[in-house]
Design an enzyme around this catalytic site. Sequence first.
Site, PDB file in Angstrom:
ATOM      1  N   SER A  50       0.934  -1.523  -0.099  1.00 30.34           N
ATOM      2  CA  SER A  50      -0.027   0.252  -0.057  1.00 30.34           C
ATOM      3  C   SER A  50       1.104   0.805  -0.218  1.00 30.34           C
ATOM      4  CB  SER A  50      -0.830   0.091   0.840  1.00 30.34           C
ATOM      5  OG  SER A  50       0.263   0.563   2.017  1.00 30.34           O
ATOM      6  N   ASP A  84      -1.425  -0.652  -3.455  1.00 31.92           N
ATOM      7  CA  ASP A  84      -2.653  -0.850  -3.410  1.00 31.92           C
ATOM      8  C   ASP A  84      -2.461   0.926  -3.036  1.00 31.92           C
ATOM      9  OD1 ASP A  84      -5.070  -1.522  -2.795  1.00 31.92           O
ATOM     10  OD2 ASP A  84      -5.047  -1.953  -0.431  1.00 31.92           O
ATOM     11  N   HIS A  85      -3.977   0.904  -2.907  1.00 29.21           N
ATOM     12  CA  HIS A  85      -4.548   2.702  -2.368  1.00 29.21           C
ATOM     13  C   HIS A  85      -3.685   3.505  -2.504  1.00 29.21           C
ATOM     14  CE1 HIS A  85      -8.122   1.561   0.236  1.00 29.21           C
ATOM     15  NE2 HIS A  85      -7.497   0.701   0.487  1.00 29.21           N
ATOM     16  N   ASP A 106      -6.550   5.059  -5.862  1.00 26.38           N
ATOM     17  CA  ASP A 106      -8.091   5.504  -5.345  1.00 26.38           C
ATOM     18  C   ASP A 106      -7.852   6.835  -4.864  1.00 26.38           C
ATOM     19  OD1 ASP A 106      -9.703   5.659  -2.503  1.00 26.38           O
ATOM     20  OD2 ASP A 106      -8.067   5.124  -1.325  1.00 26.38           O
ATOM     21  N   GLU A 136     -12.042   2.524  -6.638  1.00 27.91           N
ATOM     22  CA  GLU A 136     -13.029   2.158  -5.175  1.00 27.91           C
ATOM     23  C   GLU A 136     -14.550   3.556  -5.135  1.00 27.91           C
ATOM     24  OE1 GLU A 136     -12.940   3.659  -0.587  1.00 27.91           O
ATOM     25  OE2 GLU A 136     -11.469   1.232  -0.837  1.00 27.91           O
ATOM     26  N   HIS A 219     -12.632  -4.230   0.143  1.00 27.75           N
ATOM     27  CA  HIS A 219     -11.755  -4.033   1.105  1.00 27.75           C
ATOM     28  C   HIS A 219     -12.001  -4.244   2.849  1.00 27.75           C
ATOM     29  CE1 HIS A 219      -9.096  -1.302  -1.519  1.00 27.75           C
ATOM     30  NE2 HIS A 219     -10.013  -2.161  -2.076  1.00 27.75           N
ATOM     31  N   ASN A 241      -8.777  -8.696   0.105  1.00 27.23           N
ATOM     32  CA  ASN A 241      -8.069  -7.804   0.739  1.00 27.23           C
ATOM     33  C   ASN A 241      -7.677  -8.294   2.205  1.00 27.23           C
ATOM     34  OD1 ASN A 241      -7.859  -6.728  -1.877  1.00 27.23           O
ATOM     35  ND2 ASN A 241      -7.570  -4.797  -1.402  1.00 27.23           N
ATOM     36  N   VAL A 242      -7.173  -8.266   3.334  1.00 27.37           N
ATOM     37  CA  VAL A 242      -6.617  -8.897   4.199  1.00 27.37           C
ATOM     38  C   VAL A 242      -5.321  -8.211   3.997  1.00 27.37           C
ATOM     39  CG1 VAL A 242      -6.057 -10.769   5.934  1.00 27.37           C
ATOM     40  CG2 VAL A 242      -7.594 -11.176   4.186  1.00 27.37           C
ATOM     41  N   THR A 244      -4.896  -6.332   7.871  1.00 28.24           N
ATOM     42  CA  THR A 244      -4.726  -5.874   9.818  1.00 28.24           C
ATOM     43  C   THR A 244      -4.680  -7.846  10.663  1.00 28.24           C
ATOM     44  OG1 THR A 244      -5.697  -3.850   9.941  1.00 28.24           O
ATOM     45  CG2 THR A 244      -5.619  -5.424  12.081  1.00 28.24           C
TER      46      THR A 244
END
Length: 305
Positions: A50, A84-85, A106, A136, A219, A241-242, A244
Amino acid sequence: MPLASTGELVNPAAATGSAVAAFNVITLEHIEAVIAGAESAGSAVVLQVSENAVRFRYGRLLPLARAAVAAAERATVPVALHLDHVQSDDLLRQAPGAGFSSVMYDAARLPYADNLTATRAAVDWAHAQGLWIEAELGQVGGKAGQDGPGHSGGRVPDAHAPGARTDPDQARDFVAGTGVDALAVAIGSVHAMTTRTAALDHGLLKRLSAALSVPLVLHGSSGVPDDGLVEAVAGGIAKVNVGTALNAAMTGAIREFLAARPEAVDSRKYLSVGREAMAHEVTRIIGVLGRAPMMREPSDGPSPS
């Protein structure tokens, strides 16, 4: 094994009613754990870096990206790299040269018209470079710096506030107007949850799946219970998406190790424990997602590419 491309993994999954697990990585231990867990599960996987992770690494993409490429090329299962993002156009333009086959651009923090315009420009550039691109629409929530459409304050947006959910009709227009290859949808999940209590709007997901012909992405999946993930994949989610959940597994294992061994100073010993815990969680989550194809028939969605 040569690097896989994200589109080569996600598009067939969307067409067959299954989903690809995509894990966010921060350290080399994350990378190794994700690959080890995917190999144990015998499944393809996506490694995600990310913009926040790049910022953590002093703003430098290449050190972590090169480590991911080297590890992926030695994997016994297909591994793709995804950026990502991404909000920075400068970072977006570093993706092809760093080994990434896909980017999540994003601009969801912007008002709808600005999101569409910015995403359209990103898609045009990315497609010219051969990149598969995700965007998104809606507010997944859980990330500071987004007060909702049109704002950029420090508060975390509420994923359950009016207007936060992805509207199917607007999503159809957004996909047509931008040309994105996949869409991350806001259906009740929240980024960075450490409890697994998120309640997804499966009715909305069903309507989004019927309205759109591109793969749908979930997400904030760490906060979704197993049954919710299974139902989400059965309802049309093709990329999960994983992030945490891996950090929680690693931190918990290291905390337990150090509590039992207060004299420990060799970082290899506790990092290996954390890496193993993450690998087990990767294997577990892939197994959960694998239960979903039994719940629905193959869709008429995107064809493999």
